[in-house]
Design a protein around this motif. Structure first.
Motif, PDB file in Angstrom:
ATOM      1  N   ASN A  22       0.875  -1.177   0.000  1.00 26.35           N
ATOM      2  CA  ASN A  22       0.000   0.000   0.000  1.00 26.35           C
ATOM      3  C   ASN A  22       0.911   1.224   0.000  1.00 26.35           C
ATOM      4  OD1 ASN A  22      -1.568   2.267   0.826  1.00 26.35           O
ATOM      5  ND2 ASN A  22      -3.096   0.909   1.726  1.00 26.35           N
ATOM      6  N   VAL A  23       0.940   1.943  -1.125  1.00 28.47           N
ATOM      7  CA  VAL A  23       1.911   3.032  -1.302  1.00 28.47           C
ATOM      8  C   VAL A  23       1.392   4.383  -0.823  1.00 28.47           C
ATOM      9  CG1 VAL A  23       3.061   1.827  -3.187  1.00 28.47           C
ATOM     10  CG2 VAL A  23       1.203   3.444  -3.702  1.00 28.47           C
ATOM     11  N   HIS A  24       0.151   4.428  -0.317  1.00 30.59           N
ATOM     12  CA  HIS A  24      -0.373   5.641   0.328  1.00 30.59           C
ATOM     13  C   HIS A  24      -0.269   6.866  -0.585  1.00 30.59           C
ATOM     14  CE1 HIS A  24      -1.846   7.928   3.667  1.00 30.59           C
ATOM     15  NE2 HIS A  24      -0.733   8.620   3.852  1.00 30.59           N
ATOM     16  N   GLY A  25      -0.613   6.671  -1.865  1.00 23.88           N
ATOM     17  CA  GLY A  25      -0.566   7.800  -2.789  1.00 23.88           C
ATOM     18  C   GLY A  25       0.818   8.392  -2.962  1.00 23.88           C
ATOM     19  N   PHE A  26       1.848   7.589  -2.676  1.00 23.45           N
ATOM     20  CA  PHE A  26       3.254   8.013  -2.775  1.00 23.45           C
ATOM     21  C   PHE A  26       3.639   9.067  -1.729  1.00 23.45           C
ATOM     22  CE2 PHE A  26       2.173   6.653  -7.129  1.00 23.45           C
ATOM     23  CZ  PHE A  26       3.062   5.617  -7.267  1.00 23.45           C
ATOM     24  N   ARG A  32       5.560  14.183   2.254  1.00 25.69           N
ATOM     25  CA  ARG A  32       5.992  14.552   0.899  1.00 25.69           C
ATOM     26  C   ARG A  32       5.621  13.466  -0.108  1.00 25.69           C
ATOM     27  NH1 ARG A  32      10.897  14.630  -0.386  1.00 25.69           N
ATOM     28  NH2 ARG A  32      11.798  13.504   1.378  1.00 25.69           N
ATOM     29  N   TRP A  33       5.239  13.923  -1.309  1.00 24.65           N
ATOM     30  CA  TRP A  33       4.957  13.026  -2.433  1.00 24.65           C
ATOM     31  C   TRP A  33       6.281  12.674  -3.090  1.00 24.65           C
ATOM     32  CZ3 TRP A  33       5.479  12.356  -7.666  1.00 24.65           C
ATOM     33  CH2 TRP A  33       4.534  11.567  -8.325  1.00 24.65           C
ATOM     34  N   ASN A  34       6.605  11.375  -3.140  1.00 20.38           N
ATOM     35  CA  ASN A  34       7.927  10.983  -3.637  1.00 20.38           C
ATOM     36  C   ASN A  34       7.842   9.603  -4.288  1.00 20.38           C
ATOM     37  OD1 ASN A  34      10.657  10.161  -3.942  1.00 20.38           O
ATOM     38  ND2 ASN A  34      11.278  11.540  -2.292  1.00 20.38           N
ATOM     39  N   ILE A  38       9.337   5.370  -3.242  1.00 23.05           N
ATOM     40  CA  ILE A  38       8.562   4.137  -3.330  1.00 23.05           C
ATOM     41  C   ILE A  38       9.224   3.156  -4.295  1.00 23.05           C
ATOM     42  CG2 ILE A  38       6.392   3.157  -4.189  1.00 23.05           C
ATOM     43  CD1 ILE A  38       6.016   4.356  -1.469  1.00 23.05           C
ATOM     44  N   ALA A  39       9.727   3.681  -5.432  1.00 24.46           N
ATOM     45  CA  ALA A  39      10.390   2.821  -6.408  1.00 24.46           C
ATOM     46  C   ALA A  39      11.609   2.128  -5.802  1.00 24.46           C
ATOM     47  CB  ALA A  39      10.797   3.640  -7.635  1.00 24.46           C
ATOM     48  N   ARG A 232      14.894   0.659   6.511  1.00 24.79           N
ATOM     49  CA  ARG A 232      14.785   2.057   6.947  1.00 24.79           C
ATOM     50  C   ARG A 232      13.931   2.863   5.984  1.00 24.79           C
ATOM     51  NH1 ARG A 232      16.391   6.520   5.272  1.00 24.79           N
ATOM     52  NH2 ARG A 232      17.642   5.542   3.633  1.00 24.79           N
ATOM     53  N   LEU A 233      14.149   2.674   4.683  1.00 29.11           N
ATOM     54  CA  LEU A 233      13.399   3.439   3.692  1.00 29.11           C
ATOM     55  C   LEU A 233      11.925   3.058   3.685  1.00 29.11           C
ATOM     56  CD1 LEU A 233      13.805   5.611   1.545  1.00 29.11           C
ATOM     57  CD2 LEU A 233      14.139   3.781  -0.130  1.00 29.11           C
ATOM     58  N   ALA A 234      11.623   1.768   3.853  1.00 27.49           N
ATOM     59  CA  ALA A 234      10.227   1.325   3.879  1.00 27.49           C
ATOM     60  C   ALA A 234       9.470   1.933   5.050  1.00 27.49           C
ATOM     61  CB  ALA A 234      10.163  -0.196   3.943  1.00 27.49           C
TER      62      ALA A 234
END
Length: 259
Positions: A22-26, A32-34, A38-39, A232-234
């Motif tokens: 679930n990417v939460h709209g990035f 922040r939208w990023n 996510i990629a 960490r990034l996730a």
């Protein structure tokens, strides 16, 4: 780099690593939208198939981003991760922010998008694709179930019926089931009928307490090493952690059935 343990056989689809996210709209924990963030998480998963939920729609994008079709954002994501993108009804029409999609490494043989919405509730869907050859294939499907108790129960019942309608097809379910009560009827159906026991705590990502996201397989498949990906990034990229696992036939030809 993809390791040989997770590489798809040239003559079929197994072994196969799958994931749900679930990417939460990035939008990350910082608001922040990023998409690139996510990629990068998706690349960490090293999965052949990724089921996505809450993929960005027009209203979720930054006002500075101009595009004519929300599917173009998914195409950009696929390009960043090395996948092909499969969209559903909601993304094609823009009728709901809860858009599902599939990212797949190989082109599918068949694609379907089925509406499982309940009356006066937010539109929900199942996006599925058949991968592999006619002789050796698997159906993968992604779903995002609603928040209300009755809504969840009805949509999960519909999903179980769909799996039964697909009959003898080996099927993998990738989803955000929004179920936090392990004693509920919904949880029983998810675990027993869809072969999707909890894979670990996934929400909220920075301090996960609830097993909302799961992987499921039909009895003719075996799922192992299923877990929440806690890099960490996730923990920063979305409000959910992704779940990832490996899939094989329950008993491959010539094997003795040992796990």
């Amino acid at each position: 780099m993809t390791t040989s343990a997770h590489k798809v056989h040239a003559n079929g689809v197994f072994p196969m690593r799958v994931a749900s996210y679930n990417v939460h709209g990035f939008r990350g924990r910082d608001g922040r939208w990023n998409m690139e963030r996510i990629a990068e998480v998706i690349r960490e998963l090293d999965a052949h198939v990724v089921g996505l939920q809450e993929v960005v729609c027009k209203r979720d994008c930054p006002r500075t981003m101009q595009f004519g079709d929300p599917r173009s954002v998914l195409a950009d994501l696929a390009g960043l991760t090395g996948h092909h993108a499969i969209t559903g009804i909601n993304m094609a029409t823009g009728r709901s922010p809860c858009c599902n999609a599939l990212l797949v490494k190989t082109l599918p043989r068949d694609v379907t998008a089925l509406d499982i919405s309940l009356h006066e509730r937010e539109p929900r869907e199942v996006v599925s694709a058949v991968l592999g050859t006619a002789a050796n294939n698997v159906r993968v499907a992604t779903v995002h179930v609603g928040l209300g108790f009755g809504e969840r129960l009805g949509q999960i019942r519909h999903l179980v019926e769909l799996v039964e309608q697909w009959g003898n097809e080996r099927t993998v379910i990738l989803g955000d089931f929004n179920e936090w009560n392990p004693l509920s009827r919904s949880a029983w159906r998810i675990s027993r009928k869809l072969g999707a026991p909890p894979c670990g705590m996934t929400f909220p990502a920075h301090f996960p307490l609830l097993p909302l996201d799961r992987l499921g397989v039909t009895p003719d498949l075996r799922l192992w090493n299923a877990h929440a990906h806690r890099s960490r990034l996730a923990r920063e990229a979305s409000d959910h952690l992704p779940v990832v696992g490996d899939v094989m036939p329950a008993q491959e030809p010539g094997s003795d059935g040992a796990s």
